[in-house]
Design a protein around this motif. Structure first.
Motif, PDB file in Angstrom:
ATOM      1  N   LYS A   1      -7.718   6.779   0.344  1.00 31.72           N
ATOM      2  CA  LYS A   1      -8.686   7.871   0.302  1.00 31.72           C
ATOM      3  C   LYS A   1      -8.021   9.143  -0.216  1.00 31.72           C
ATOM      4  CE  LYS A   1     -11.500   6.080   4.095  1.00 31.72           C
ATOM      5  NZ  LYS A   1     -11.966   6.261   5.481  1.00 31.72           N
ATOM      6  N   ILE A   2      -8.727   9.836  -1.096  1.00 30.36           N
ATOM      7  CA  ILE A   2      -8.250  11.117  -1.591  1.00 30.36           C
ATOM      8  C   ILE A   2      -9.362  12.153  -1.446  1.00 30.36           C
ATOM      9  CG2 ILE A   2      -6.647  10.064  -3.246  1.00 30.36           C
ATOM     10  CD1 ILE A   2      -8.640  10.852  -5.454  1.00 30.36           C
TER      11      ILE A   2
ATOM     12  N   ALA B   1      -9.938   5.906  -3.804  1.00 33.52           N
ATOM     13  CA  ALA B   1      -9.215   5.604  -5.039  1.00 33.52           C
ATOM     14  C   ALA B   1      -8.786   4.145  -5.007  1.00 33.52           C
ATOM     15  CB  ALA B   1      -8.003   6.517  -5.176  1.00 33.52           C
ATOM     16  N   THR B   2      -9.175   3.391  -6.026  1.00 32.24           N
ATOM     17  CA  THR B   2      -8.885   1.962  -6.094  1.00 32.24           C
ATOM     18  C   THR B   2      -8.085   1.677  -7.350  1.00 32.24           C
ATOM     19  OG1 THR B   2     -10.997   1.520  -5.011  1.00 32.24           O
ATOM     20  CG2 THR B   2      -9.906  -0.340  -6.073  1.00 32.24           C
ATOM     21  N   LEU B   3      -6.894   1.143  -7.168  1.00 34.86           N
ATOM     22  CA  LEU B   3      -6.004   0.810  -8.275  1.00 34.86           C
ATOM     23  C   LEU B   3      -5.972  -0.708  -8.395  1.00 34.86           C
ATOM     24  CD1 LEU B   3      -4.291   2.539 -10.222  1.00 34.86           C
ATOM     25  CD2 LEU B   3      -2.321   2.076  -8.741  1.00 34.86           C
ATOM     26  N   ILE B   4      -6.454  -1.213  -9.533  1.00 34.76           N
ATOM     27  CA  ILE B   4      -6.677  -2.648  -9.692  1.00 34.76           C
ATOM     28  C   ILE B   4      -5.804  -3.196 -10.811  1.00 34.76           C
ATOM     29  CG2 ILE B   4      -8.411  -4.426 -10.116  1.00 34.76           C
ATOM     30  CD1 ILE B   4     -10.527  -2.263  -9.391  1.00 34.76           C
TER      31      ILE B   4
ATOM     32  N   VAL C   1       0.820  -1.194   0.000  1.00 39.55           N
ATOM     33  CA  VAL C   1       0.000   0.000   0.000  1.00 39.55           C
ATOM     34  C   VAL C   1       0.864   1.258   0.000  1.00 39.55           C
ATOM     35  CG1 VAL C   1      -1.617   1.345   1.395  1.00 39.55           C
ATOM     36  CG2 VAL C   1      -1.999  -1.100   1.047  1.00 39.55           C
ATOM     37  N   ASN C   2       1.950   1.226   0.744  1.00 34.58           N
ATOM     38  CA  ASN C   2       2.746   2.430   0.882  1.00 34.58           C
ATOM     39  C   ASN C   2       3.740   2.644  -0.248  1.00 34.58           C
ATOM     40  OD1 ASN C   2       2.244   3.906   3.624  1.00 34.58           O
ATOM     41  ND2 ASN C   2       1.980   1.729   4.008  1.00 34.58           N
ATOM     42  N   LEU C   3       3.929   1.654  -1.123  1.00 29.87           N
ATOM     43  CA  LEU C   3       4.748   1.863  -2.310  1.00 29.87           C
ATOM     44  C   LEU C   3       4.021   2.722  -3.341  1.00 29.87           C
ATOM     45  CD1 LEU C   3       6.398  -1.632  -2.848  1.00 29.87           C
ATOM     46  CD2 LEU C   3       7.564   0.493  -2.247  1.00 29.87           C
ATOM     47  N   VAL C   4       2.704   2.691  -3.332  1.00 35.31           N
ATOM     48  CA  VAL C   4       1.902   3.456  -4.289  1.00 35.31           C
ATOM     49  C   VAL C   4       1.483   4.775  -3.632  1.00 35.31           C
ATOM     50  CG1 VAL C   4      -0.215   3.501  -5.634  1.00 35.31           C
ATOM     51  CG2 VAL C   4       1.077   1.367  -5.409  1.00 35.31           C
ATOM     52  N   ARG C   5       1.644   5.874  -4.379  1.00 38.63           N
ATOM     53  CA  ARG C   5       1.277   7.187  -3.844  1.00 38.63           C
ATOM     54  C   ARG C   5       0.294   7.881  -4.781  1.00 38.63           C
ATOM     55  NH1 ARG C   5       5.221  11.315  -3.163  1.00 38.63           N
ATOM     56  NH2 ARG C   5       6.226  10.546  -5.064  1.00 38.63           N
ATOM     57  N   PHE C   6      -0.633   8.607  -4.204  1.00 35.97           N
ATOM     58  CA  PHE C   6      -1.536   9.488  -4.940  1.00 35.97           C
ATOM     59  C   PHE C   6      -1.241  10.908  -4.466  1.00 35.97           C
ATOM     60  CE2 PHE C   6      -3.629   5.401  -4.753  1.00 35.97           C
ATOM     61  CZ  PHE C   6      -4.212   5.252  -5.995  1.00 35.97           C
ATOM     62  N   PHE C   7      -0.871  11.790  -5.365  1.00 39.07           N
ATOM     63  CA  PHE C   7      -0.560  13.148  -4.949  1.00 39.07           C
ATOM     64  C   PHE C   7      -0.912  14.131  -6.074  1.00 39.07           C
ATOM     65  CE2 PHE C   7       3.257  11.530  -6.996  1.00 39.07           C
ATOM     66  CZ  PHE C   7       3.720  12.597  -7.754  1.00 39.07           C
ATOM     67  N   PRO C   8      -1.130  15.423  -5.763  1.00 38.39           N
ATOM     68  CA  PRO C   8      -1.258  15.926  -4.387  1.00 38.39           C
ATOM     69  C   PRO C   8      -2.551  15.438  -3.746  1.00 38.39           C
ATOM     70  CG  PRO C   8      -1.912  17.613  -5.944  1.00 38.39           C
ATOM     71  CD  PRO C   8      -1.388  16.463  -6.771  1.00 38.39           C
ATOM     72  N   ASN C   9      -2.606  15.436  -2.458  1.00 36.54           N
ATOM     73  CA  ASN C   9      -3.801  15.010  -1.738  1.00 36.54           C
ATOM     74  C   ASN C   9      -3.966  15.900  -0.512  1.00 36.54           C
ATOM     75  OD1 ASN C   9      -6.041  13.580  -0.954  1.00 36.54           O
ATOM     76  ND2 ASN C   9      -4.922  11.775  -0.267  1.00 36.54           N
ATOM     77  N   PRO C  10      -4.906  16.842  -0.546  1.00 37.20           N
ATOM     78  CA  PRO C  10      -6.015  17.048  -1.480  1.00 37.20           C
ATOM     79  C   PRO C  10      -5.557  17.463  -2.884  1.00 37.20           C
ATOM     80  CG  PRO C  10      -6.410  18.176   0.609  1.00 37.20           C
ATOM     81  CD  PRO C  10      -4.982  17.762   0.609  1.00 37.20           C
ATOM     82  N   VAL C  11      -6.423  17.144  -3.866  1.00 33.39           N
ATOM     83  CA  VAL C  11      -6.137  17.446  -5.265  1.00 33.39           C
ATOM     84  C   VAL C  11      -7.205  18.404  -5.793  1.00 33.39           C
ATOM     85  CG1 VAL C  11      -7.405  15.373  -5.986  1.00 33.39           C
ATOM     86  CG2 VAL C  11      -5.781  16.443  -7.556  1.00 33.39           C
ATOM     87  N   LYS C  12      -6.807  19.304  -6.702  1.00 29.46           N
ATOM     88  CA  LYS C  12      -7.758  20.251  -7.275  1.00 29.46           C
ATOM     89  C   LYS C  12      -8.140  19.887  -8.704  1.00 29.46           C
ATOM     90  CE  LYS C  12      -6.573  24.224  -4.412  1.00 29.46           C
ATOM     91  NZ  LYS C  12      -6.132  25.630  -4.371  1.00 29.46           N
ATOM     92  N   GLN C  13      -7.153  19.488  -9.528  1.00 34.01           N
ATOM     93  CA  GLN C  13      -7.452  19.205 -10.930  1.00 34.01           C
ATOM     94  C   GLN C  13      -6.754  17.954 -11.428  1.00 34.01           C
ATOM     95  OE1 GLN C  13      -6.658  22.449 -13.613  1.00 34.01           O
ATOM     96  NE2 GLN C  13      -7.481  21.393 -15.391  1.00 34.01           N
TER      97      GLN C  13
END
Length: 392
Positions: free
Chosen positions: A388-389, A376-379, A312-324
């Motif tokens: 969560k984002i 956010a679910t990456l499959i 789980v921690n190898l994958v990142r979603f950024f920025p978080n919070p995101v605007k666009q």
């Protein structure tokens, strides 16, 4: 004879440990946080709200009281849904609160009970169920579960299950694809009788037509009975489902189970259905049992394994919070293709897009989505990563 009974009980516990449900300390720790004062205060507040009949201000006031209780627990307005329906010349409301699961976000465990009353304030029927559901919702608000949960407070039960029937017809069957329900756990009249020994809860299973869902109902009801003994001091009694809000689900071939008091009050549907004629300690113990059961049914996380933690921690979603633009970092040596899905707080897929795995960083435009929190679910074929984002 006593020694023989004791040995049989030990043998049954041993068999259950091998082949059935095991005691989970983390579940017990949460169930033990049920508050007697919260139960008693909820019953008192419910009683003071008056007779909750269709078309009355008292029913509307109770609906608003419920909304404010869930918001005070930390649920957001986006997680609360109002399901309105006609009851004669009046409009009544069901309240649905959705908590999204992290593995099966579009499969739901429903815990429900009605909040309307007949010929009295209905402190037992069904303020006791309302108090139980509220306490379960409070304790599970920050607990991550594999399955999504819907906490539902139905109206129109005393007029012939109108609220739950409307929900099944217009939401469960009106969703495309049809709402995927793991099970429905109904709680109705669990306040006990003042002055009696209230140490047993009746657990209800489906025994009627259609029969396609009866075996599964029997299975989950036996699981419910085990949860009662694991996470509360109560004994269990097995019975069949009766005329309450799980019946429209049962007729829709969903899997149902339920709680009902074993010592049945003589004050039902009358002006004497009051807290003074109930046993709030029994209601407290029922809430402990229901909390343990919901942790089991929704599959709550207790700890993360090292492998899952690292993945789980190898994958990142950024920025978080995101605007666009949301950027996905697939971590080290990505080799697979993925699908990104975003679920809203009601557990609905609102965004889906392919992500090419031979690029470590992928940027996606999410500006068309409404502001709020998403799962956010990456499959891929091998893995599922969920985080969560927030869109702002």
């Amino acid at each position: 004879m006593k020694k023989r009974i004791h040995l049989v009980a030990l043998l049954l516990l041993f068999i259950n440990g091998l082949f059935g449900q095991n005691f989970i300390q983390a579940y017990a720790d949460i169930a033990n946080q049920v508050s007697q004062s919260n139960i008693t205060n909820a019953l008192t507040d419910f009683e003071n709200l008056g007779v909750k009949r269709r078309g009355t201000q008292e029913l509307e006031d109770t609906y608003n009281w419920l909304r404010n209780k869930y918001l005070s627990f930390g649920y957001t307005a986006a997680q609360l849904e109002e399901d309105t329906f006609a009851n004669g010349s009046y409009t009544c409301k069901n309240l649905i609160v959705t908590k999204v699961g992290s593995v099966y976000p579009d499969t739901y465990v429903i815990i429900c009970g009605h909040y309307d009353s007949l010929n009295g304030v209905g402190t037992n029927d069904n303020g006791s169920g309302v108090a139980t559901i509220l306490e379960v919702a409070r304790l599970l608000q920050n607990v991550e579960t594999e399955y999504s949960i819907k906490f539902i407070n139905f109206s129109g039960e005393e007029d012939g299950l109108l609220g739950s029937q409307h929900y099944v017809n217009n939401v469960v069957n009106g969703t495309t694809p049809k709402l995927d329900i793991k099970l429905v756990f109904n709680i109705d009249q669990v306040g006990g009788v003042a002055g009696e020994t209230n140490n047993t809860i009746t657990c209800e299973r489906d025994t009627s037509s259609p029969t396609s869902n009866n075996a599964a109902s029997n299975t989950v009801t036996n699981e419910l009975m085990t949860c009662v003994t694991l996470y509360s001091p109560l004994n269990t009694n097995l019975a069949h489902a009766y005329s309450s809000d799980y019946i429209p689900f049962e007729n829709n071939e969903e899997v149902i189970t339920g709680f009902y008091e074993t010592n049945e009050t003589t004050h039902g549907h009358s002006a004497t259905d009051l807290l003074v004629n109930m046993d709030p300690v029994y209601n407290y113990n029922v809430a402990k049992a229901a909390t343990g059961a919901m942790l089991h049914f929704a599959v709550a996380y207790t700890t993360l394994s090292d492998n899952l933690f690292n993945k789980v921690n190898l994958v990142r979603f950024f920025p978080n919070p995101v605007k666009q633009y949301l950027t996905i970092d697939l971590g080290t040596s990505p080799e697979e293709n993925y699908t990104l899905q975003l679920y809203d707080l009601q557990g609905k897929v609102v965004f889906s897009e392919a992500v090419i795995g031979n690029k470590q960083l992928t940027t996606i435009n999410v500006s068309a989505l409404s502001k709020g929190m998403y799962l956010a679910t990456l499959i891929s074929e091998k893995d599922v990563v969920k985080k969560k984002i927030v869109l702002e």
